[in-house]
Design a protein around this motif. Sequence first.
Motif, short mmCIF file in Angstrom:
data_model
loop_
_atom_site.label_atom_id
_atom_site.label_comp_id
_atom_site.label_asym_id
_atom_site.label_seq_id
_atom_site.Cartn_x
_atom_site.Cartn_y
_atom_site.Cartn_z
N ASP A 173 14.09 -12.76 38.82
CA ASP A 173 14.22 -13.37 37.50
C ASP A 173 15.68 -13.72 37.20
OD1 ASP A 173 11.52 -13.19 37.11
OD2 ASP A 173 11.60 -11.54 35.66
N GLY A 174 16.59 -12.87 37.63
CA GLY A 174 18.01 -13.15 37.41
C GLY A 174 18.48 -14.41 38.12
N LEU A 175 17.83 -14.74 39.22
CA LEU A 175 18.13 -15.98 39.94
C LEU A 175 17.39 -17.18 39.37
CD1 LEU A 175 18.10 -14.84 43.69
CD2 LEU A 175 20.08 -15.63 42.38
N GLY A 176 16.50 -16.94 38.39
CA GLY A 176 15.73 -18.03 37.81
C GLY A 176 14.60 -18.50 38.71
N MET A 177 14.03 -17.60 39.49
CA MET A 177 12.96 -17.98 40.40
C MET A 177 11.70 -18.41 39.64
SD MET A 177 12.77 -15.49 43.69
CE MET A 177 13.76 -15.90 45.13
N LYS A 178 11.04 -19.43 40.18
CA LYS A 178 9.74 -19.83 39.68
C LYS A 178 8.71 -18.81 40.16
CE LYS A 178 11.28 -24.61 40.17
NZ LYS A 178 11.17 -25.84 40.99
N GLU A 179 7.55 -18.79 39.50
CA GLU A 179 6.54 -17.79 39.83
C GLU A 179 6.15 -17.84 41.30
OE1 GLU A 179 2.08 -16.36 38.34
OE2 GLU A 179 3.24 -17.81 37.16
N GLN A 180 5.99 -19.05 41.84
CA GLN A 180 5.62 -19.18 43.24
C GLN A 180 6.72 -18.65 44.16
OE1 GLN A 180 4.54 -23.15 44.49
NE2 GLN A 180 4.55 -22.62 46.66
N GLU A 181 7.97 -18.91 43.78
CA GLU A 181 9.09 -18.43 44.60
C GLU A 181 9.15 -16.91 44.61
OE1 GLU A 181 12.47 -21.91 44.27
OE2 GLU A 181 12.10 -20.67 42.49
N TRP A 182 8.93 -16.29 43.45
CA TRP A 182 8.90 -14.83 43.42
C TRP A 182 7.73 -14.30 44.25
CZ3 TRP A 182 10.14 -10.22 43.87
CH2 TRP A 182 9.36 -9.14 43.45
N ALA A 304 16.29 -20.90 45.08
CA ALA A 304 16.67 -20.43 43.75
C ALA A 304 18.15 -20.04 43.71
CB ALA A 304 15.80 -19.25 43.33
N ALA A 305 18.64 -19.45 44.79
CA ALA A 305 20.06 -19.07 44.85
C ALA A 305 20.95 -20.32 44.85
CB ALA A 305 20.33 -18.22 46.08
N GLU A 306 20.50 -21.34 45.56
CA GLU A 306 21.26 -22.60 45.56
C GLU A 306 21.32 -23.19 44.16
OE1 GLU A 306 21.05 -25.06 49.49
OE2 GLU A 306 18.99 -24.42 49.04
N ARG A 307 20.19 -23.19 43.46
CA ARG A 307 20.17 -23.74 42.10
C ARG A 307 21.04 -22.91 41.16
NH1 ARG A 307 14.48 -23.63 42.90
NH2 ARG A 307 14.32 -21.97 41.34
N LYS A 308 20.94 -21.59 41.28
CA LYS A 308 21.72 -20.72 40.39
C LYS A 308 23.21 -20.92 40.63
CE LYS A 308 21.74 -17.25 37.36
NZ LYS A 308 21.09 -17.35 36.04
N ALA A 309 23.61 -20.98 41.88
CA ALA A 309 25.02 -21.16 42.21
C ALA A 309 25.53 -22.50 41.68
CB ALA A 309 25.23 -21.07 43.72
N GLU A 310 24.71 -23.54 41.85
CA GLU A 310 25.12 -24.87 41.36
C GLU A 310 25.29 -24.85 39.85
OE1 GLU A 310 23.64 -29.55 41.55
OE2 GLU A 310 22.41 -27.96 42.45
N GLY A 311 24.36 -24.16 39.16
CA GLY A 311 24.45 -24.07 37.70
C GLY A 311 25.68 -23.32 37.23
N GLU A 312 26.20 -22.44 38.07
CA GLU A 312 27.39 -21.65 37.71
C GLU A 312 28.66 -22.22 38.32
OE1 GLU A 312 25.23 -17.27 37.21
OE2 GLU A 312 26.55 -17.64 38.92
N GLY A 313 28.53 -23.36 38.98
CA GLY A 313 29.71 -23.98 39.60
C GLY A 313 30.24 -23.20 40.80
N ARG A 314 29.33 -22.54 41.52
CA ARG A 314 29.72 -21.77 42.69
C ARG A 314 29.18 -22.42 43.95
NH1 ARG A 314 31.12 -16.41 41.19
NH2 ARG A 314 30.84 -16.08 38.96
N LYS A 315 29.76 -22.06 45.08
CA LYS A 315 29.29 -22.55 46.36
C LYS A 315 28.60 -21.44 47.14
CE LYS A 315 32.78 -26.19 46.96
NZ LYS A 315 33.86 -26.73 47.84
N VAL A 316 27.58 -21.80 47.88
CA VAL A 316 26.92 -20.85 48.76
C VAL A 316 27.01 -21.37 50.19
CG1 VAL A 316 25.34 -19.98 47.00
CG2 VAL A 316 24.65 -21.92 48.42
N GLU A 317 26.83 -20.46 51.12
CA GLU A 317 26.95 -20.79 52.53
C GLU A 317 25.64 -20.43 53.23
OE1 GLU A 317 29.35 -19.20 56.51
OE2 GLU A 317 29.88 -18.45 54.51
#
Length: 338
Positions: A173-182, A304-317
């Motif tokens: 939920d903290g990552l903003g996952m959709k129900e299917q993703e969870w 979901a992690a990619e979306r969350k990082a983008e929303g916070e202006g962060r980069k993921v690898e």
Amino acid sequence: MPDNLPIIDPLPYLPASSLLPHIPSLSSTELQARREETAQKIHKACRDIGFFYLKVDSYLSKEEMKEVLELGREFFHRPDGEKESIGLEKSDGVRGYQKLHQNITKGKADHHEGLDLYALSPYSPSEQSSQKVRPLEGPNQWPSQPEMFKPKLERWIEKMKILGWAVMHAMADGLGMKEQEWGELGGMVQDSFWVMRVIGYPPLPNGADGISCGEHKDYGCLTLLHADPIPSSLQVLSRSNEWIDADPIEGCIIVNIGEMWEIWTGGMYPSTLHRVVHRSPTYRVSIPFFYEPNFDAQVKLLKAAERKAEGEGRKVEDRGEVVYGDFLLGKVSGNFKY
């Protein structure tokens, strides 16, 4: 307590049937609001630190928290021959008792003894080896004394599995996952290949080469640590590269995230280095429970992690994909000296 290690209440994510009798149930509106608050606190702690305290006094009684530590202490004070009768070599090389200095971290012997227990063998009957027993293939080895050790610790395992699932849900939920993703992420941990260690730490002798447990990251999802209330033993490496004490707090356990979350989040949730330096004159007992993925879980970067990082202006690898069981086997093979 370090100022930057928060205390988080998982109660909104725990099934009502698991709570202590005196804890009132939450209304649906209050439950949703409390879940959102908990999820955001966990997200921030996982992103910024990798460690936090979990308030569990609505879930675990003082008596059971004290009892499991005392059972561990009683076991470690049994005669050496009795403990060594369930040594690692009597099973599959990783399940059972390790005597002092048998556990190795980064090539150095750790100043502790321990008992390691795992989920049942991950191999199907058709895969069972007729030759030498492979790591993780053998049975757990439970001490016969103290008499209540096995039933009480088995109950602890079941309660930690429920707690681990609740924290995973809050993290989703903290990552903003959709129900299917969870649903997909939950499916990767619903048959958790859990690990539990019961560890005994005698005081470090003056001038000891090595420490009680060398600095390391944990392998899997979540570590749920319950330990004696002895300060200045567990240490966490801060983002400013300083070792800070993570002292036990009454009614809480300590949680840290493992390397699978680094892969799932592309590094947004770091697995933090930690160590144990136990110089107190008191014999210390700790019980880390490792809530891990399924043995065959394929772990890779979450959308979901990619979306969350983008929303916070962060980069993921994108760190590629690993099968958890293969990753674990690569780690445990060098953990002990015989």
